[in-house]
Structures are given as structure tokens and as C-alpha cells.
Design a protein around this motif. Sequence first.
Motif, short mmCIF file in Angstrom:
data_model
loop_
_atom_site.label_atom_id
_atom_site.label_comp_id
_atom_site.label_asym_id
_atom_site.label_seq_id
_atom_site.Cartn_x
_atom_site.Cartn_y
_atom_site.Cartn_z
N LEU A 56 10.66 -1.63 1.73
CA LEU A 56 9.97 -0.20 1.39
C LEU A 56 9.65 0.18 0.11
CD1 LEU A 56 12.68 1.67 3.64
CD2 LEU A 56 10.11 1.43 4.36
N THR A 57 10.18 -0.30 -1.00
CA THR A 57 9.85 0.09 -2.09
C THR A 57 8.29 -0.75 -2.73
OG1 THR A 57 11.90 0.54 -2.88
CG2 THR A 57 10.63 0.09 -4.72
N GLU A 58 8.41 -1.94 -2.36
CA GLU A 58 7.27 -2.72 -2.51
C GLU A 58 5.82 -2.21 -1.80
OE1 GLU A 58 8.26 -6.64 -1.63
OE2 GLU A 58 9.30 -7.02 -3.40
N SER A 59 6.17 -1.65 -0.52
CA SER A 59 5.04 -1.14 0.22
C SER A 59 4.63 0.26 -0.27
CB SER A 59 5.66 -0.99 1.90
OG SER A 59 6.06 -2.13 2.53
N ILE A 60 5.76 1.20 -0.55
CA ILE A 60 5.21 2.34 -1.48
C ILE A 60 4.40 2.08 -2.55
CG2 ILE A 60 6.34 4.20 -2.51
CD1 ILE A 60 8.48 4.03 -0.29
N ALA A 61 4.74 1.16 -3.50
CA ALA A 61 4.14 0.76 -4.55
C ALA A 61 2.74 0.37 -4.22
CB ALA A 61 4.82 -0.23 -5.47
N GLU A 62 2.35 -0.69 -3.29
CA GLU A 62 1.15 -0.85 -2.90
C GLU A 62 0.32 0.17 -2.58
OE1 GLU A 62 1.25 -4.08 0.00
OE2 GLU A 62 2.80 -5.12 -0.98
N LEU A 63 0.99 1.09 -1.55
CA LEU A 63 0.01 2.35 -1.31
C LEU A 63 -0.36 3.14 -2.46
CD1 LEU A 63 2.09 3.06 2.12
CD2 LEU A 63 -0.13 2.36 1.81
N LYS A 64 0.71 3.26 -3.42
CA LYS A 64 0.50 4.03 -4.43
C LYS A 64 -0.74 3.58 -5.50
CE LYS A 64 4.55 6.50 -5.01
NZ LYS A 64 5.95 6.66 -5.69
N ALA A 65 -0.64 2.08 -5.31
CA ALA A 65 -1.59 1.60 -6.34
C ALA A 65 -3.07 1.56 -5.54
CB ALA A 65 -1.17 -0.01 -6.67
N GLU A 66 -3.03 1.54 -4.35
CA GLU A 66 -4.46 1.38 -3.67
C GLU A 66 -5.07 2.92 -3.81
OE1 GLU A 66 -7.84 0.59 -1.37
OE2 GLU A 66 -6.26 -0.69 -2.50
N LEU A 67 -4.07 4.06 -3.69
CA LEU A 67 -4.36 5.20 -3.87
C LEU A 67 -5.10 5.46 -5.13
CD1 LEU A 67 -1.89 7.19 -1.52
CD2 LEU A 67 -4.55 7.07 -1.16
N GLU A 68 -4.44 5.09 -6.16
CA GLU A 68 -4.66 5.43 -7.53
C GLU A 68 -6.18 4.60 -7.95
OE1 GLU A 68 -4.60 6.81 -11.30
OE2 GLU A 68 -3.37 7.27 -9.50
N ARG A 69 -6.17 3.63 -7.39
CA ARG A 69 -7.51 2.57 -7.51
C ARG A 69 -8.62 3.41 -6.96
NH1 ARG A 69 -10.96 -0.23 -4.93
NH2 ARG A 69 -9.92 -0.25 -2.89
N ARG A 70 -8.60 4.25 -5.99
CA ARG A 70 -9.66 4.87 -5.39
C ARG A 70 -9.91 6.10 -6.22
NH1 ARG A 70 -8.92 4.41 1.25
NH2 ARG A 70 -8.56 2.31 1.20
N LYS A 71 -9.19 6.39 -7.08
CA LYS A 71 -9.45 7.78 -7.89
C LYS A 71 -10.60 7.40 -8.90
CE LYS A 71 -5.23 10.22 -6.95
NZ LYS A 71 -4.06 10.83 -7.54
#
Length: 71
Positions: A56-71
Motif C-alpha cells: 500500500l505504501t509503495e502504491s501511494i508513493a507511485e500515485l503521489k509521484a504521478e500527481l506531482e509530475r503532472r503539476k
Amino acid sequence: MENLSTLRDADLARRLQTLSEELEELEEEKGYVLRQTGLHVSGGVMKKYESQTITLTESIAELKAELERRK
């Protein structure tokens, strides 16, 4: 995890919220089980909790990284 770049921002945010809630529930369950006096918790159960937490922690980190990349 699937290719996150194909998902919309709203879908990513919703998935992030869901995974964060799952992690919180898992932590609460683990804490409840471990606080039970007189209840033996096997090593297999502990490894299961740890494995789920890491996933779960790794999946959350991936999602956060993708959202941050899009900003």
C-alpha cells in the motif's frame, strides 16, 4: 501497478484516497490485534501485515509521484 499516465487526475486522486484509507484501516486492525493480551499472533500474520503495508505504501508513493509530475 498499471500505467498511471493513462488515468485522469480525478481518478488518480480518488485511487490515492482509497489506498490511504485502506492503509489507515490496516494499521488500526494491526494495532487492535497486537493489543490483545493473551492472544498469540503468528509470524505469518505479522508478515502478512507487513507485506500489505509495504504494498500500500509503495502504491501511494507511485500515485503521489504521478500527481506531482503532472503539476
